[in-house]
Enzyme design. Structure first.
Site, mmCIF file in Angstrom:
data_model
loop_
_atom_site.group_PDB
_atom_site.id
_atom_site.type_symbol
_atom_site.label_atom_id
_atom_site.label_comp_id
_atom_site.label_asym_id
_atom_site.label_seq_id
_atom_site.Cartn_x
_atom_site.Cartn_y
_atom_site.Cartn_z
ATOM 1 N N TYR A 95 -22.676 34.133 19.627
ATOM 2 C CA TYR A 95 -22.023 35.381 20.061
ATOM 3 C C TYR A 95 -21.363 36.118 18.902
ATOM 4 O O TYR A 95 -21.457 37.328 18.759
ATOM 5 C CB TYR A 95 -21.004 35.043 21.158
ATOM 6 C CG TYR A 95 -20.169 36.212 21.618
ATOM 7 C CD1 TYR A 95 -20.737 37.272 22.312
ATOM 8 C CD2 TYR A 95 -18.803 36.260 21.342
ATOM 9 C CE1 TYR A 95 -19.973 38.352 22.728
ATOM 10 C CE2 TYR A 95 -18.031 37.330 21.764
ATOM 11 C CZ TYR A 95 -18.615 38.365 22.442
ATOM 12 O OH TYR A 95 -17.864 39.435 22.845
ATOM 13 N N GLN B 153 -17.882 45.184 33.953
ATOM 14 C CA GLN B 153 -18.670 45.226 32.723
ATOM 15 C C GLN B 153 -20.088 44.765 33.089
ATOM 16 O O GLN B 153 -20.253 43.672 33.638
ATOM 17 C CB GLN B 153 -18.059 44.298 31.676
ATOM 18 C CG GLN B 153 -18.771 44.314 30.345
ATOM 19 C CD GLN B 153 -18.385 43.101 29.503
ATOM 20 O OE1 GLN B 153 -18.602 41.969 29.906
ATOM 21 N NE2 GLN B 153 -17.813 43.342 28.349
ATOM 22 N N LYS C 274 -23.601 43.624 31.760
ATOM 23 C CA LYS C 274 -24.302 43.144 30.563
ATOM 24 C C LYS C 274 -25.763 43.597 30.625
ATOM 25 O O LYS C 274 -26.407 43.515 31.682
ATOM 26 C CB LYS C 274 -24.257 41.612 30.503
ATOM 27 C CG LYS C 274 -22.843 41.067 30.421
ATOM 28 C CD LYS C 274 -22.505 40.708 29.003
ATOM 29 C CE LYS C 274 -21.158 40.091 28.844
ATOM 30 N NZ LYS C 274 -20.389 40.654 27.748
ATOM 31 N N ASP D 90 -22.383 46.705 28.462
ATOM 32 C CA ASP D 90 -22.219 45.904 27.234
ATOM 33 C C ASP D 90 -23.579 45.411 26.717
ATOM 34 O O ASP D 90 -24.219 44.574 27.352
ATOM 35 C CB ASP D 90 -21.301 44.715 27.524
ATOM 36 C CG ASP D 90 -20.850 43.998 26.257
ATOM 37 O OD1 ASP D 90 -21.317 44.374 25.164
ATOM 38 O OD2 ASP D 90 -20.028 43.065 26.364
ATOM 39 N N GLU E 260 -20.487 49.621 25.368
ATOM 40 C CA GLU E 260 -19.812 48.606 24.538
ATOM 41 C C GLU E 260 -20.815 47.905 23.621
ATOM 42 O O GLU E 260 -21.858 47.442 24.067
ATOM 43 C CB GLU E 260 -19.135 47.601 25.480
ATOM 44 C CG GLU E 260 -18.391 46.482 24.776
ATOM 45 C CD GLU E 260 -17.602 45.602 25.767
ATOM 46 O OE1 GLU E 260 -17.134 46.117 26.814
ATOM 47 O OE2 GLU E 260 -17.468 44.400 25.507
ATOM 48 N N ASP F 219 -16.902 45.732 20.129
ATOM 49 C CA ASP F 219 -16.366 44.416 20.496
ATOM 50 C C ASP F 219 -16.632 43.459 19.338
ATOM 51 O O ASP F 219 -15.808 43.311 18.428
ATOM 52 C CB ASP F 219 -17.016 43.945 21.813
ATOM 53 C CG ASP F 219 -16.511 42.598 22.293
ATOM 54 O OD1 ASP F 219 -15.776 41.926 21.558
ATOM 55 O OD2 ASP F 219 -16.857 42.180 23.421
ATOM 56 N N LYS G 189 -10.868 40.502 21.113
ATOM 57 C CA LYS G 189 -10.774 39.065 21.398
ATOM 58 C C LYS G 189 -9.615 38.505 20.560
ATOM 59 O O LYS G 189 -9.605 38.658 19.331
ATOM 60 C CB LYS G 189 -12.071 38.341 21.017
ATOM 61 C CG LYS G 189 -13.319 38.925 21.662
ATOM 62 C CD LYS G 189 -13.413 38.603 23.145
ATOM 63 C CE LYS G 189 -14.611 39.224 23.821
ATOM 64 N NZ LYS G 189 -14.478 40.649 24.201
ATOM 65 N N ALA H 53 -13.348 35.247 24.039
ATOM 66 C CA ALA H 53 -14.756 35.028 24.347
ATOM 67 C C ALA H 53 -14.911 33.992 25.462
ATOM 68 O O ALA H 53 -15.831 34.065 26.278
ATOM 69 C CB ALA H 53 -15.501 34.577 23.092
ATOM 70 N N TRP I 163 -9.850 40.082 30.135
ATOM 71 C CA TRP I 163 -10.918 39.224 30.666
ATOM 72 C C TRP I 163 -10.541 37.781 30.394
ATOM 73 O O TRP I 163 -10.269 37.418 29.245
ATOM 74 C CB TRP I 163 -12.263 39.538 30.011
ATOM 75 C CG TRP I 163 -13.376 38.754 30.665
ATOM 76 C CD1 TRP I 163 -14.106 39.127 31.764
ATOM 77 C CD2 TRP I 163 -13.873 37.454 30.289
ATOM 78 N NE1 TRP I 163 -15.007 38.145 32.094
ATOM 79 C CE2 TRP I 163 -14.886 37.101 31.207
ATOM 80 C CE3 TRP I 163 -13.548 36.546 29.282
ATOM 81 C CZ2 TRP I 163 -15.592 35.892 31.136
ATOM 82 C CZ3 TRP I 163 -14.238 35.337 29.210
ATOM 83 C CH2 TRP I 163 -15.256 35.034 30.131
HETATM 84 C C1 0XW Z 1 -17.090 39.454 28.750
HETATM 85 N N1 0XW Z 1 -16.647 38.746 27.574
HETATM 86 C C2 0XW Z 1 -15.248 39.044 27.351
HETATM 87 C C3 0XW Z 1 -16.852 37.278 27.809
HETATM 88 C C4 0XW Z 1 -18.025 36.810 27.011
HETATM 89 O O1 0XW Z 1 -17.631 35.908 26.031
HETATM 90 C C5 0XW Z 1 -18.575 38.033 26.355
HETATM 91 C C6 0XW Z 1 -17.440 38.983 26.314
HETATM 92 C C7 0XW Z 1 -17.851 40.382 25.941
HETATM 93 O O2 0XW Z 1 -17.269 41.376 26.362
HETATM 94 O O3 0XW Z 1 -18.772 40.557 25.142
HETATM 95 MG MG MG Z 2 -18.340 42.707 24.925
#
Ligand code: 0XW
Ligand code: MG
Length: 369
Positions: A56, A162, A164, A193, A218, A241, A265, A294, A320
């Site tokens: 990641y 969010q 993905k 994201d 994102e 991010d 993070k 993360a 998160w």
């Molecule tokens: C959603 N998150 C905060 C958790 C995963 O580790 C990935 C991350 C993100 O926003 O990329």
């Molecule tokens: Mg992210």
């Protein structure tokens, strides 16, 4: 209050539901590293760092433990009074590796908070609220199923979702975004994201194909330089991010106008203390951001929530925490939990979370007597 001993523990955090899927990786179980700092006053402080796998971002669990092995022996016997001095000590032992230093920083603040009788949010400048919004992260999935979960999470109280994307066809990504938008509309704020997975060309195509849907885009592409080329060519606001690897990266993104907001993070930025600086830079430029990590258990969750409580609510994109994807808690008495899409800010002194005695087994390594 001096450091007598530093105990390093590891624990496995299996993903509830089996797999957490994003463009950069699929993870099934996370390897978390915990630090317990024992002082001569009898107080103990906890810190945690838990990369979401090795792909990641440039962090991995064994890397964290190797960095801790460099730092920890030099801290035994040190006074816990000045965070700046402790940070300097760490920097004199090891260059970089902020994600390992972040676990120490959490534990120092946990100890200071307990000694002073105040929650960590107070040490970070003071809470503006006693309840912060969370956001829900929808993993890369089929359009209809993702939209169904989005509608459920909206009902459960989440005000931000969010979505993905990436690692598959543009058609599937666009269909997923449209379906989620049809399911939630203006009732939830949407972040799409890419987790670094799109080329500049596909980011531009996706932006055009979803022009009428309000979302923030994102971390669409791999590097900050690639993302910078999107400026003026896409209509959606761009958030960074993974590229915010340290404070300097944030300063560059803000000063060059590359980002309209951030997914931060805590461990990647080097800990809560370093996060207060980027929080304040964002405040100067009215830039929204989240306070995440993360992955991680209750220690990291508490850290994110304390920091999130100190951010102006109008710029808070949510905290998160991994709770929706983890079974159980480190601290069953005072767990960090999401209720109706929000998280109560721990009010006990320090982080407000103490792992149950013995729950991680024997320390993997002990520094000090
Ligand atoms: C959603 N998150 C905060 C958790 C995963 O580790 C990935 C991350 C993100 O926003 O990329
Ligand atoms: Mg992210």
């Amino acid at each position: 209050m001096r450091i007598d001993q530093i105990n390093l523990y590891t624990t496995r955090l299996p993903v509830k539901g089996g797999v957490y899927r994003m463009a950069s990786d699929e993870v099934e179980s996370l390897d978390s590293t915990l630090l317990e700092i024992v002082t001569d006053h009898g107080l103990t402080g906890w810190g945690e760092t838990c990369p979401v796998g090795p792909l990641y971002q440039p962090h991995h669990a064994l890397g964290a433990r190797a960095a801790i092995a460099e730092i920890a022996p030099g801290l035994v016997g040190t006074e816990i009074a000045s965070i700046r001095l402790l940070t300097k000590r760490m920097d004199e032992r090891l260059n970089g590796h902020g994600y390992a230093k972040a676990a120490f920083d959490m534990a120092f603040l946990d100890l200071l908070g307990q000694q002073l009788g105040v929650p960590v949010s107070t040490l970070l400048g003071g809470a503006l609220t006693d309840r912060v919004p969370a956001y829900y992260s929808l993993i890369v999935g089929a359009p209809d199923e993702t939209a169904r979960i989005a509608a459920d999470k909206l009902k459960a109280g989440y005000l931000r979702l969010q979505v993905k994307i990436s690692g598959r066809s543009l058609e599937e990504d666009v269909a997923t975004i449209r379906k989620v938008w049809e399911a939630v509309g203006y009732k939830a704020r949407i972040a799409v994201d890419g987790n670094r997975g799109l080329t500049v060309a596909s980011a531009i195509h996706l932006d055009r194909l979803c022009e009428a849907i309000p979302f923030v885009f994102e971390q669409p592409c791999n590097t900050m330089d690639e993302v910078a080329t999107l400026k003026g060519r896409v209509t959606h606001p761009i958030y960074l991010d993974e590229n915010t690897e340290d404070q300097n990266a944030v300063l560059k993104a803000i000063s060059q106008g590359i980002a309209d907001g951030f997914g931060f993070k805590v461990t990647r930025l080097g800990g809560l203390t370093k996060m207060t600086a980027v929080r304040d830079l964002c405040a100067i430029r009215s830039l929204p951001h989240s306070c995440d990590d993360a992955w991680g258990g209750d220690i990291i969750a508490a850290a994110c929530v304390h920091l999130a409580a100190t951010v102006e609510p109008c710029r808070m994109e949510g905290a998160w925490i991994a709770q929706e994807y983890i079974d159980g808690h480190f601290d069953a008495k005072n767990p960090v939990v999401i209720e109706k899409g929000h998280i109560a800010v721990p009010q006990l002194p320090g982080l407000g979370v103490k792992p149950e005695a013995g729950m991680f087994g024997k320390a993997l390594v002990t520094y000090g007597s």
